[in-house]
Each structure stands twice: as C-alpha cells, then as structure tokens.
Design a protein around this motif. Structure first.
Motif, PDB file in Angstrom:
ATOM      1  N   GLY A  96      -9.566  56.504  39.764  1.00  0.00           N
ATOM      2  CA  GLY A  96      -8.564  57.347  40.054  1.00  0.00           C
ATOM      3  C   GLY A  96      -7.839  56.861  41.196  1.00  0.00           C
ATOM      4  N   VAL A  97      -8.220  56.361  42.120  1.00  0.00           N
ATOM      5  CA  VAL A  97      -7.304  54.873  43.181  1.00  0.00           C
ATOM      6  C   VAL A  97      -7.380  54.070  42.362  1.00  0.00           C
ATOM      7  CG1 VAL A  97      -7.216  53.789  45.014  1.00  0.00           C
ATOM      8  CG2 VAL A  97      -7.802  55.964  45.256  1.00  0.00           C
ATOM      9  N   ARG A  98      -8.129  53.350  41.952  1.00  0.00           N
ATOM     10  CA  ARG A  98      -7.052  52.163  41.036  1.00  0.00           C
ATOM     11  C   ARG A  98      -6.075  52.580  39.922  1.00  0.00           C
ATOM     12  NH1 ARG A  98      -9.431  47.844  41.092  1.00  0.00           N
ATOM     13  NH2 ARG A  98     -11.647  47.679  41.839  1.00  0.00           N
ATOM     14  N   ALA A  99      -6.701  53.260  38.907  1.00  0.00           N
ATOM     15  CA  ALA A  99      -5.217  53.945  37.942  1.00  0.00           C
ATOM     16  C   ALA A  99      -4.723  54.346  38.435  1.00  0.00           C
ATOM     17  CB  ALA A  99      -6.007  54.926  37.137  1.00  0.00           C
ATOM     18  N   ALA A 100      -3.862  54.735  40.214  1.00  0.00           N
ATOM     19  CA  ALA A 100      -2.603  55.627  40.438  1.00  0.00           C
ATOM     20  C   ALA A 100      -2.606  54.138  41.371  1.00  0.00           C
ATOM     21  CB  ALA A 100      -3.148  56.469  41.685  1.00  0.00           C
ATOM     22  N   CYS A 101      -2.686  53.295  41.040  1.00  0.00           N
ATOM     23  CA  CYS A 101      -2.235  52.440  42.416  1.00  0.00           C
ATOM     24  C   CYS A 101      -1.877  51.284  40.886  1.00  0.00           C
ATOM     25  CB  CYS A 101      -3.297  51.322  42.710  1.00  0.00           C
ATOM     26  SG  CYS A 101      -4.220  52.003  44.289  1.00  0.00           S
ATOM     27  N   ASP A 102      -2.209  51.133  39.343  1.00  0.00           N
ATOM     28  CA  ASP A 102      -2.084  50.385  38.757  1.00  0.00           C
ATOM     29  C   ASP A 102      -0.587  50.576  38.355  1.00  0.00           C
ATOM     30  OD1 ASP A 102      -3.881  48.707  38.816  1.00  0.00           O
ATOM     31  OD2 ASP A 102      -5.141  48.818  37.472  1.00  0.00           O
ATOM     32  N   LEU A 103      -0.506  52.492  38.543  1.00  0.00           N
ATOM     33  CA  LEU A 103       0.617  52.809  38.118  1.00  0.00           C
ATOM     34  C   LEU A 103       1.953  52.851  38.383  1.00  0.00           C
ATOM     35  CD1 LEU A 103       1.143  54.777  35.644  1.00  0.00           C
ATOM     36  CD2 LEU A 103       1.112  56.089  37.076  1.00  0.00           C
ATOM     37  N   LEU A 104       1.749  52.404  39.980  1.00  0.00           N
ATOM     38  CA  LEU A 104       2.912  53.288  40.978  1.00  0.00           C
ATOM     39  C   LEU A 104       2.994  51.672  41.382  1.00  0.00           C
ATOM     40  CD1 LEU A 104       0.935  55.779  42.730  1.00  0.00           C
ATOM     41  CD2 LEU A 104       2.928  56.002  41.254  1.00  0.00           C
ATOM     42  N   GLY A 105       2.028  50.736  41.386  1.00  0.00           N
ATOM     43  CA  GLY A 105       2.766  49.040  42.222  1.00  0.00           C
ATOM     44  C   GLY A 105       2.397  49.014  43.228  1.00  0.00           C
ATOM     45  N   LEU A 106       0.790  49.570  44.098  1.00  0.00           N
ATOM     46  CA  LEU A 106       0.518  49.627  44.802  1.00  0.00           C
ATOM     47  C   LEU A 106      -0.848  49.324  44.444  1.00  0.00           C
ATOM     48  CD1 LEU A 106       0.741  53.374  45.773  1.00  0.00           C
ATOM     49  CD2 LEU A 106       2.555  51.740  46.699  1.00  0.00           C
ATOM     50  N   ASP A 107      -1.049  48.541  46.523  1.00  0.00           N
ATOM     51  CA  ASP A 107      -2.829  47.654  46.379  1.00  0.00           C
ATOM     52  C   ASP A 107      -3.341  48.431  47.061  1.00  0.00           C
ATOM     53  OD1 ASP A 107      -4.094  46.111  47.205  1.00  0.00           O
ATOM     54  OD2 ASP A 107      -2.881  44.143  47.626  1.00  0.00           O
ATOM     55  N   PRO A 108      -4.750  48.400  46.662  1.00  0.00           N
ATOM     56  CA  PRO A 108      -5.395  49.240  47.485  1.00  0.00           C
ATOM     57  C   PRO A 108      -6.010  49.021  48.580  1.00  0.00           C
ATOM     58  CG  PRO A 108      -6.686  48.654  45.433  1.00  0.00           C
ATOM     59  CD  PRO A 108      -5.225  48.345  45.484  1.00  0.00           C
ATOM     60  N   LEU A 109      -6.141  47.698  48.656  1.00  0.00           N
ATOM     61  CA  LEU A 109      -6.356  47.706  50.028  1.00  0.00           C
ATOM     62  C   LEU A 109      -5.350  48.021  51.711  1.00  0.00           C
ATOM     63  CD1 LEU A 109      -6.467  43.041  49.448  1.00  0.00           C
ATOM     64  CD2 LEU A 109      -8.420  44.909  49.625  1.00  0.00           C
ATOM     65  N   TYR A 110      -3.936  48.290  51.124  1.00  0.00           N
ATOM     66  CA  TYR A 110      -3.108  48.676  52.176  1.00  0.00           C
ATOM     67  C   TYR A 110      -3.155  49.920  52.564  1.00  0.00           C
ATOM     68  CZ  TYR A 110      -2.311  43.946  52.374  1.00  0.00           C
ATOM     69  OH  TYR A 110      -2.078  42.176  52.548  1.00  0.00           O
ATOM     70  N   ILE A 111      -4.054  50.619  51.395  1.00  0.00           N
ATOM     71  CA  ILE A 111      -3.868  52.303  51.229  1.00  0.00           C
ATOM     72  C   ILE A 111      -5.479  52.441  52.423  1.00  0.00           C
ATOM     73  CG2 ILE A 111      -4.284  54.415  49.766  1.00  0.00           C
ATOM     74  CD1 ILE A 111      -2.122  52.911  48.791  1.00  0.00           C
ATOM     75  N   ALA A 112      -4.174  54.235  53.149  1.00  0.00           N
ATOM     76  CA  ALA A 112      -4.645  54.842  54.244  1.00  0.00           C
ATOM     77  C   ALA A 112      -6.051  54.955  53.089  1.00  0.00           C
ATOM     78  CB  ALA A 112      -4.167  55.708  55.138  1.00  0.00           C
ATOM     79  N   ASN A 113      -7.763  54.991  54.812  1.00  0.00           N
ATOM     80  CA  ASN A 113      -8.626  55.699  54.236  1.00  0.00           C
ATOM     81  C   ASN A 113      -8.719  56.589  55.846  1.00  0.00           C
ATOM     82  OD1 ASN A 113      -9.476  54.275  51.911  1.00  0.00           O
ATOM     83  ND2 ASN A 113      -9.241  52.461  54.088  1.00  0.00           N
ATOM     84  N   GLU A 114      -9.458  57.685  56.052  1.00  0.00           N
ATOM     85  CA  GLU A 114     -10.118  58.886  56.832  1.00  0.00           C
ATOM     86  C   GLU A 114     -11.244  59.007  57.180  1.00  0.00           C
ATOM     87  OE1 GLU A 114      -8.112  59.795  59.298  1.00  0.00           O
ATOM     88  OE2 GLU A 114      -6.039  58.638  58.342  1.00  0.00           O
TER      89      GLU A 114
END
Lengths: 349, 349
Positions: free
Chosen positions: B265-283
């Motif tokens: 899910g995160v991979r698909a969202a990042c591909d779609l939105l042009g985001l890099d999962p390496l910089y997305i927040a985790n909690e």
C-alpha cells in the motif's frame, strides 16, 4: 559546528528570517534551527548530546514532575516575555511542592511566518531564566503550523525537581487554625499584560512579577519545614487558588482585605477597569499555609528574601463544611470570595 | 466528586458542548473540565491528588526525560489519533534510550469552539495508550486560545523513564562495521495521515503504525544489551534519521534498498504521489544499530515480538569522513540518501 555550514547557512537566518514549515519538517532546516538557536543558547551537555531524550543519573528520594503550556498574548510585556514565563512558571510549580528544580524540557509550537529574531529573543530569555533558577533545558521539540493555525509562539515546559527529605506539601493539607500567608502584592502580572495588550498607560506603571520562587521556598523550608500548602496564584488569582485549597483541604478560609498587599498601580488599574485584584494572575507570588505556631518564623524568612519583602499573613483556615473563602472587607463587612465561573482575562499565561 | 454538582453541571457538557475560553481561565469551568474529563479518564492516584505537580519516590539509577508536541492534522486518521500518538511518541522517545516509561505529563492547547465530544475521544485514546504502554499521565495543563489562533487541539507530552543498568544507547555510538536494522515496514504513518487528509483511497488501505515500542525494546535489550543506537524514524523518516545518526556518530551508512521493508500500500501510494518512502514518517518503528556479532540474535528477538515481525538488517555503518548515507538500489546502482532540505509532509505528528 559539524553541520556543513556552506550548504546549511541559508536555511536559518536568525536576523531577518521567518519561521518556515521546513523548520518543523525533520530535515536539514530543522536540524540547523535546533543547533544554531536552541542548542547554542540553552547550552548544556545533555542537550548537546543531540538525542531525542536526556539521560542522567539520579539518587533515590522523592521527585516532583510538572508541565505547563504558555499561550500568553502579547509575547512581550512589561517585566517579562513568554520565554521567561515558561521557565519560571514550571520552576514555580516544582517549588510549590518544595522541590528544587533539576531539569526542564521545552516544546515549541511555532506559527509559519513568525520572525526568527523574535524567537531568538524568547529563547535567550528562557536561557537566562533557567540559569537564574539554577536549572537547564535538557531536551526539546519544535513543531511548525501553517500561518493562521497558531499564534506566533506557544511554549510547553515540563520540569523535574527534587523534594527535600521530610517535606510534605500538598493542597489537601490545610487544617482549621492554620495561618494563610502571601509572599507579596497581588495582580501585577495580569495588569501588566492587560495594559500592554490594550495599550493602556497608568500613572504608576505596572510590571509583571514573573520570577522563580525556588530560592524563596528553600529559605522558607529552612525555618518552617512543616509548611502544609504552597500554591502560586496564577490564572484565577488569589481568589481561585484559595477556593481550590479550601475544596481540597475541606476547610473554610477567612481573609482580611486590609492585610492583602496590592500595589498602587494595580489598585488604580483595577478601579479604572472594574477588575478585582483577587482574581488577577500572579507569576512570582506564592500562598503559604502553615500551622499557626510557625507563622511568625515563616513570615520573617519570607520578608528576608528579595521576592518576599512584602509578605503578609492575610488570614486563616477554619472549620467550614461549605469550604467557603470569605473576606472581612476594609469597611468591616464580610464578603464571599467565590470561584470565578469563567475567566477574567484570557491568555494571561 | 466534591465539586458541588448542582452549580457545576452546566459549565462542561461533554456530549454537545464546545471548548470555551472559560475552560482555560483558572476558575470553576476549568476545574470541572479537569475533574470530569481528564482526571476521570486518566484515573490515577497521583493525578487525583490535584496538585500542580506529581510527587513520587524514586530509586537511584539513570533516568531519561523527553518531550514532544503534537500538531498533527487531521486529528483522527486510519490506525490512530492525536491522543494515542501523543502517548506513543513520548513513550518511544524514552524507549529509544532503552528506558521503561514511568510517568507522563500532558499539556493541552485547545481552540475555542472545538467539540468537547471529540476532545473526550482523544483523552480516552490517550488513557488507553498510556495503559497499554504501562505508564500513566500524572499531571497536566489546559490552555484555551481564541477561535482562529489554534487548530482544534495541540498536545504536548513529556515523559520520564528508567534506563536499566548497563544500557548505554546514544546517537553518537555507531561504529564502522555495525549492523543497521529496522523493526518493520516504513512509511505507514505518513501515508495513512496523508491519505486521510487528502481524501485519497488506495486499493491496499494503509493504517498508521502508531504503537508503543517499549516492550519491543525490552525484549531486544534482553538478548543484546550492547545495542549502540536506537532511533524511531518519525519526521523525515528513515532517510533523515539515518543522516542524523551518521552525523552524530561520524560514520557513513550503506543501505540495501531490497532489504528495506515497504508495504504494498505504501509503495503504491508513493509511486502514485511521487513520494519517497525513505522520507515518510513512522510512529511505531525503530532503527537499531549494533555490533555485527550481535545482529543475528537481535534480529531474532525483534522478529519474535508482534511489533518486530518484519524486522530486517538493512545495511551497515562504515568509515566515511563525509558521513554519507548511501543506498545500493534494487537495480544494482548506488544513490545518495541525502537530508531533506525542507519537509515532505507538514504536520505529520
């Protein structure tokens, strides 16, 4: 500084820059703001370690922990600013347990567009206040919200303190017959902030009493370790704070209006504005309740300290199932000092 | 409740009422809000004492202290809300020193007009999260700002924890050759919040990973007390956090992209939105760095815990005067994982 200054320099301009969303983003801009503003000014070993928490050894005993958020408006006012207030307020909440402050934390919520120059003034003021109180800001956090979603700067401080052995101070310990003392004139902080906010000028200018009370409390406990209650009458003033003590201790409290110190400037402002000094916030005063036989020694110790020169015995606790706070007025009448239902002055701390 | 219910009742309506300025005014309305909402839900002896600080005995040893403010928008999101986040975030900052949480403080900045029903949901969520992490909110503070001067609810939490004897974890302790592990898939929190904020729907729905990591850390330290660095990659994600560790420890870090767990899910969202999962927040994730000889045991301990099932060794520290974080890509190339200059997603925590 290890932060590759050539590429970092433009991200934080403490002279002419403003808070940007990136300053709360967890990246390079935030790292630079933390290093150049917070670490540089708060300057202590624990903070400099740059971890998300501060670790320190501690000896066994009783600790006190407290927190306060500060949303005061305006941020700068006669006698202080939000930075000094945020340090003193939390130091005082520790002191009201008899505790000496050990460490503080600081959490900033910044509004996008806030001038970094003003933030620097606030941070420097916090650093001075922490030093004056013998404590240090050892860990912190910075968040940024969009323009219009905050109001310049909000600051939270939390504090950890050490309660000396043999001290047991709490709001439920007042007993009928106990003496009620206040450390000085009331209402100064609230009137200073209000006059700044509304652009009022008075003949006798009023300054905030914002100050750290830990030194005064240490001197008090040295002569009167049996003090039962200490409270700083901040929001809601003397009136609200005494009602809370009466409620928690299940006693009534009787005050003598003539004994309550009020400065001429505060009295004039209150007369003019239709405010009651009993409900005006203080940020450098305390209420002390002690056994009657201790009152004289406690009063003398308070008056010997620069922050307690105008200390006075203002009344006594008494048996009262209604837990009323009553006041013998200057005219010999009696009046109920009730809780405030709402608030007299918003955003006073 | 001792608060004269007949006169108090109308000041706080937790079902249909809204935050009013009076709820922060220090008078009766604030006292009622504190009793009926905060004390009733957080429910512990220290808070119930009603002092402006909590006092408790402590044995000698090392303590950790931390703070975080939470300004996340929206307040409720898949997998969590600001309340759970505010507790877990601070619990995790303690856990990243190896500390078990002892006590938390909570400071609320409420916007006038915010529904008390939503505030109650948030407070109940905090209470559940604190219980789940084995800690308690023992003192707090409430402030109210005028409509348009805040954004619903901001929460600050500060935490005090105990560091077990023999544990010494800090961001400057990574050494060349050390193994770099992550406890599970990255980017879930940021993508969950972003999708809620923007009204996005994905085929594989993404939930925030918000969770307390103190239990996982305790299990890790039981087998690997020589862990050198722990960090939770929140704002700025894995990329920013590894850069900070590299900077503080004066090492380079080499990652293998294929080893880094990312959910579909995160991979698909990042591909779609042009985001890099390496910089997305985790909690609810952590980075661990340990001597190479400890890595296998540590990995096994992590995978045995429900919050570490997808743990993986994702790279190693190495000698590098530039302190670069580099990544061997899935295609066999090499790329620099730089700091973020700004921020990718505002108000993510």
């Amino acid at each position: 500084m290890m932060l590759r200054p050539s590429t970092f320099r433009r991200l934080v301009d403490l002279q002419d820059g403003r808070v940007e969303m990136a300053h709360g983003g967890g990246g390079r801009a935030m790292a630079q703001l933390i290093e150049e503003l917070f670490v540089a000014n708060f300057d202590n070993d624990l903070l400099r370690q740059g971890n998300d928490q501060a670790c320190f050894p501690i000896a066994s005993g009783r600790l006190a922990m407290t927190t306060d958020s500060f949303v005061i408006s305006p941020l700068f006012f006669p006698g202080g600013d939000i930075g000094a207030l945020a340090v003193n307020g939390t130091v005082n909440d520790l002191a009201m347990a008899g505790a000496e402050p050990l460490y503080l934390t600081a959490g900033f919520i910044l509004e996008e567009g806030f001038p970094l120059r003003d933030l620097k003034r606030i941070v420097q003021s916090m650093a001075r206040a922490a030093k004056a109180a013998g404590t240090a800001i050892v860990t912190g956090d910075t968040k940024v919200v969009e323009r219009g979603k905050g109001d310049g700067v909000f600051i939270n401080t939390a504090g950890l303190g050490r309660v000396p052995a043999g001290i047991d101070i709490a709001a439920d310990r007042a007993r009928p017959g106990d003496a009620v003392l206040v450390s000085g004139s009331i209402g100064d902080h609230g009137i200073a902030v209000l006059s700044q906010r509304e652009g009022l000028r008075f003949e006798s200018p009023v300054e905030s009493d914002s100050a750290p009370l830990c030194g005064l409390v240490a001197d008090m406990l040295a002569v009167a370790p049996d003090v039962r209650v200490l409270r700083d009458p901040t929001r809601g003033g003397l009136g609200a704070t005494l009602n809370e003590i009466a409620l928690r201790s299940a006693v009534g409290i009787e005050l003598r209006e003539e004994a309550i110190p009020v400065s001429p400037g505060v009295r004039a402002a209150c007369d003019l504005l239709g405010l009651d000094p009993l409900y005006i916030a203080n940020e450098g005063k305390l209420i002390a309740i002690c056994p009657p036989e201790t009152a004289a020694a406690l009063l003398a110790a308070m008056r010997a300290h620069p922050l307690g020169r105008e200390a006075a015995v203002i009344g006594a606790a008494r048996a009262d199932p209604h837990r009323f706070v009553e006041m013998e007025t200057a005219y010999g009448g009696k009046r109920l000092v009730d809780w405030l239902a709402g608030e007299q002055l918003p955003r006073i701390c």
